[in-house]
Design an enzyme around this catalytic site. Structure first.
Site, mmCIF file in Angstrom:
data_model
loop_
_atom_site.group_PDB
_atom_site.id
_atom_site.type_symbol
_atom_site.label_atom_id
_atom_site.label_comp_id
_atom_site.label_asym_id
_atom_site.label_seq_id
_atom_site.Cartn_x
_atom_site.Cartn_y
_atom_site.Cartn_z
ATOM 1 N N THR A 97 -1.261 23.806 -22.684
ATOM 2 C CA THR A 97 -0.491 23.472 -22.884
ATOM 3 C C THR A 97 1.387 24.175 -23.932
ATOM 4 O O THR A 97 0.428 24.826 -24.500
ATOM 5 C CB THR A 97 -0.318 22.057 -24.843
ATOM 6 N N LYS A 172 1.559 15.214 -23.085
ATOM 7 C CA LYS A 172 0.420 15.591 -24.160
ATOM 8 C C LYS A 172 1.371 16.016 -26.000
ATOM 9 O O LYS A 172 0.280 15.827 -26.553
ATOM 10 C CB LYS A 172 -0.032 17.088 -23.180
ATOM 11 N N LYS A 248 -2.384 -2.847 -48.961
ATOM 12 C CA LYS A 248 -3.105 -2.561 -50.028
ATOM 13 C C LYS A 248 -3.787 -1.650 -50.108
ATOM 14 O O LYS A 248 -3.641 -1.460 -51.323
ATOM 15 C CB LYS A 248 -3.929 -3.930 -49.740
#
Length: 292
Positions: A97, A172, A248
């Site tokens: 990466t 990625k 909620k």
């Protein structure tokens, strides 16, 4: 199937990826600066290259799995790098990466030599690499992608063409945004549970179990646009229901956190951003519901 595969970088993810390539019917040659890393591959019949340049002289498709941008640059363009010996038509796929601008920069350098560069980061970690169930996100030409699909299939069961060079890295980074923001949310949930006197290891068991059933955050990533949802869209009622349940439960969690003196900043952000992010706007506040 006659592509000669080179694999550079036999670390925690690279090594199991390369082990899966031992089944490739063409030749496999590996390269790592650590002799102990390459020895098991040599014993299993793989070739061993002593430098990136030597690896490039023996391979037509080369996978690179090193640590960061600097290491990728060095093994590609250094004095003994891949480009010193790679012939035109060689495909270099970087599974690390790295920055998307680094990918486009290196692609331009490779292109001058007739070498096809692909950024091909993976998702699934060492367990996925070991099982052959990684996801690979490829940025590069269609031709290079198609040539690489079969060898990548040894270590991955999902291989997608994200677009031109740089697109694999951008995908990625977006994928890992989900990953690490979710991790941060998990730490916030642990603090709330701990303040409430709960066993946070049991909470972790429950979260992992329910995520394996529902698919976790990826379960809502099914639309092809992030635009507001039209009134006649199939997804409107479904995602309004998701929003209403989420608002909620987030409201209840925030009320519990306030009573326990436990700040929940991500929950506060999520309460305001969930509905708009889903494309359905915010729902009624509790006071608005009570006033009806």
């Amino acid at each position: 199937m006659n592509e000669r595969i080179g694999f550079l970088g036999l670390g925690s993810i690279g090594a199991p990826m390369a082990r899966r390539l031992l089944q490739w019917p063409g030749a496999l040659t590996v390269c790592d600066i650590r002799a102990t890393a390459v020895e098991p591959f040599a014993a299993s019949g793989a070739g061993v290259a002593c430098s990136p340049a030597e690896l490039a002289a023996q391979a037509t498709i080369i996978s690179v799995a090193v640590v960061d941008d600097e290491q990728v640059r060095r093994v590609l363009t250094g004095p003994d790098g891949l480009l010193q010996a790679a012939v035109p038509g060689t495909v270099v796929a970087v599974h690390s990466t790295i920055g998307d601008r680094t990918a486009t920069e290196l692609s331009a350098i490779c292109d001058r030599q007739g070498v096809e560069f692909m950024d091909a980061p993976v998702s699934g970690g060492a367990p996925g690499a070991t099982r052959g169930t990684l996801a690979v996100m490829v940025g590069g030409s269609i031709a290079a992608f198609e040539r690489s699909r079969a060898p990548f299939g040894c270590f991955a069961d999902l291989i997608v063409h994200a677009g031109p060079v740089g697109a694999g890295t951008r995908m990625k980074l977006a994928r890992n945004l989900v990953h690490f923001v979710s991790f941060t949310a998990a730490t916030e949930a642990q603090r709330l549970a701990e303040a409430a006197g709960l066993d946070i290891t049991t909470l972790g068991t429950v979260v992992r179990h329910s995520d394996s059933v529902t698919g976790g955050p990826g379960a809502i990533m099914l639309r092809d646009s992030t635009a507001p949802i039209a009134a006649d869209d199939f997804w409107l009622s479904i995602l309004r229901h998701v929003r209403d349940l989420g608002e909620k439960d987030l409201g209840l969690a925030l009320e519990l956190g306030e009573r326990l003196g436990t700040p929940l900043p991500l929950a506060e952000l999520a309460l305001g951003r969930l509905g708009p992010g889903l494309g359905v706007g915010t729902g009624e506040t509790a006071s608005e519901r009570d006033s009806r």
